[in-house]
Write an enzyme that holds these catalytic residues in place. Structure first.
Site, short mmCIF file in Angstrom:
data_model
loop_
_atom_site.label_atom_id
_atom_site.label_comp_id
_atom_site.label_asym_id
_atom_site.label_seq_id
_atom_site.Cartn_x
_atom_site.Cartn_y
_atom_site.Cartn_z
CB SER A 209 -0.90 0.01 1.23
OG SER A 209 -1.74 -1.12 1.27
NE ARG A 210 0.75 5.04 -5.06
CZ ARG A 210 1.94 5.07 -5.63
NH1 ARG A 210 3.00 5.42 -4.93
NH2 ARG A 210 2.10 4.75 -6.90
CB SER A 214 2.40 5.86 7.87
OG SER A 214 2.40 5.39 6.54
CG ASP A 271 -6.62 0.11 12.08
OD1 ASP A 271 -7.27 -0.72 11.44
OD2 ASP A 271 -5.43 0.34 11.88
CE LYS A 303 -2.15 0.33 12.35
NZ LYS A 303 -2.36 -0.02 10.93
#
Length: 507
Positions: A209-210, A214, A271, A303
């Site tokens: 992913s891009r 972050s 999340d 996280k």
């Protein structure tokens, strides 16, 4: 352009490419004087369906004035242009987008109804088709976060995400993959793990992913080294030739609904473990993986904050992955501080290159973490016996085989290039002597983003104060790197306002 009022709610215009990057949102730009606005009531923010030459996409309508558009034309954002694949000047048919019929199922979830397979499929399918507004998506994300999803619901959500996109199949087995759940700046192990594992003969088609919130995603880092926006055919060619790749998942349309859900949920800071598991596993299943290694860093500003949370997440990964026939293994790792020195696309790429080249000054924490993960993946994929994976990974790196494989993958993806770090720099110094006791990962990442990462690939932070290091007054804790003086000033201001990003106590 047909200026008569559309009787069926549709109208035709010619396509104009404006070169506007609208991020993850497809946008159609229409002149305010168009009959659809003046007579048929189309307004800014409306959702429209655009069709051209047998392809269609849903987009948000934005209105413009002042001669930006050519006569008789409507503008397309870059994402809308890619989705339609239409040539400039072709005819576009535009009509109101149909309503999201499945939203009643979201309401049911809000009021406590379990998410069935059919409900998940209907909701996710319409989200992927662009029929949900961002408010409706936010409602679904909130419903999933506020009412804990059971294993069967996570299974249903995962499957729905897979169904909504492309699913790859490979003629070999096993097909291995790895993922880190995130939260650690600079934790760029993927280029190292892919190179080691592919050099050892396993197949690892890595889609990444891009960055969303972050300073850098794996795709952003890899893009400073080689092209990553490969389509499915190009990705297959690279994997068939080299045994592995590191490409941007968005270009191969794997689990597109997940990309939309992430874009909406991250600003809300939702999340939850259920949506995280569905997100990760849907992309691994879609990429054709059979064996998956999940890295779960645990730390106070990562996280995942506690060992109990990591163990709960592990149980869910194993249950849902196993239900889909995946061989899943998790690794619970240290998430208390950044990994490597660089935080930001080019800076992280330079760290990875240093490790691959076996440079004497390569960051040893990044090297050790990558070797540990590669060793686990070699064992999981049956290439090494239990307990022998680390030695195999270490030998592959030390021999230069991993470095040669990485260069070959870059060449196959379109050619290797040298990452360039920003020229504007500022050193943040220790205000006192002592021992580094804490590192605030989130605030450090914020400094890197304010410096320009990932928008400016060369921007970010060079971190130099790992936990337990003894530092003296005036010693460099981290260096802010930017590509403009204005961005550097913004990052310096934030760092100054948060002097305890690196916490120092008496030694």
């Amino acid at each position: 352009m047909r200026n008569d009022a559309p009787l069926d709610g549709s109208f035709c215009v010619t396509a104009q490419r404006l070169g506007i990057d609208s991020g993850d949102a497809a946008v159609l730009y229409l002149d305010t004087r168009h009959a659809a606005c003046t007579m048929a009531g189309f307004s800014a923010g409306a959702r429209v369906q655009i069709s051209a030459q047998g392809r269609s996409t849903t987009a948000r309508l934005n209105l413009v004035d002042g001669g930006i558009l050519a006569p008789g034309a409507a503008g397309l954002s870059e994402l809308a242009w890619r989705r339609l694949g239409a040539p400039a000047g072709c005819e576009l048919r535009v009509q109101p987008a149909p309503p999201a019929r499945s939203f009643s199922l979201v309401r049911s979830k809000i009021y406590g109804q379990d998410l069935s397979v059919d409900a998940a499929s209907a909701i996710v399918g319409e989200i992927a088709a662009g029929l949900y507004s961002e408010i409706e998506i936010a409602a679904f994300v909130t419903a999933c976060a506020s009412r804990r999803l059971e294993v069967d619901e996570v299974f249903a959500l995962t499957g729905a995400m897979v169904e909504a996109g492309t699913r790859l199949e490979w003629p070999v087995t096993p097909v291995v993959d790895k993922h880190c759940v995130g939260g650690l700046p600079g934790n760029r192990t993927t280029p190292l793990v892919v190179s080691i594992v592919a050099a050892c003969g396993l197949t690892i088609p890595k889609t990444s992913s891009r960055a969303i919130t972050s300073p850098a995603g794996t795709a952003d880092v890899m893009e400073t080294l080689a092209p990553v926006a490969l389509d499915t055919a190009q990705m297959r060619r690279v994997v068939e030739q080299e045994g592995g790749c590191i490409v941007w998942g968005g270009a191969v349309d794997l689990s597109p609904a997940d990309d939309i859900l992430i874009r909406v949920s991250r600003p809300l800071d939702f999340d939850g473990e259920a949506t995280m598991v569905a997100s990760v596993l849907s992309k691994k299943i879609a990429a054709g993986a059979t064996h998956v290694l999940i890295d779960i860093p645990v730390g106070p500003s990562a996280k995942v904050r506690s060992l109990a949370d990591a163990e709960s997440l592990t149980r869910l990964f194993l249950a849902v992955g196993g239900a889909y026939g995946l061989h899943v293994r998790t690794v619970i790792s240290d998430g208390r501080q950044p990994v490597g020195r660089g935080i930001g696309p080019a800076l992280e790429a330079l760290d990875a290159l240093a490790v691959l080249r076996n440079d004497a000054d390569a960051p040893q924490d990044l090297r050790g973490r990558a070797l540990a993960l590669a060793g686990q993946l070699l064992e999981l994929g049956g290439k090494a016996d239990a307990g022998a994976g680390l030695a195999m990974a270490s030998a592959t790196l030390a021999s230069g085989a991993a470095w040669r494989k990485f260069q070959a993958i870059c060449a196959a993806q379109g050619g290797m290039r040298a990452p360039q770090a920003g020229a504007c720099r500022f050193e943040v110094l220790a205000a006192r002597s002592g021992r580094v006791a804490t590192v605030d990962n989130r605030q450090l990442a914020r400094v890197a983003k304010l410096a320009g990462a990932p928008r400016d690939p060369g921007a970010g932070v060079l971190f130099r104060a790992p936990l337990e290091r003894i530092v003296s007054t005036g010693e460099v804790l981290y260096t802010i790197v930017a590509q403009s003086s204005a961005a550097l000033a913004r990052a310096i201001a934030h760092a100054s306002a948060h002097p305890d990003i690196v916490g120092i106590v008496e030694a």
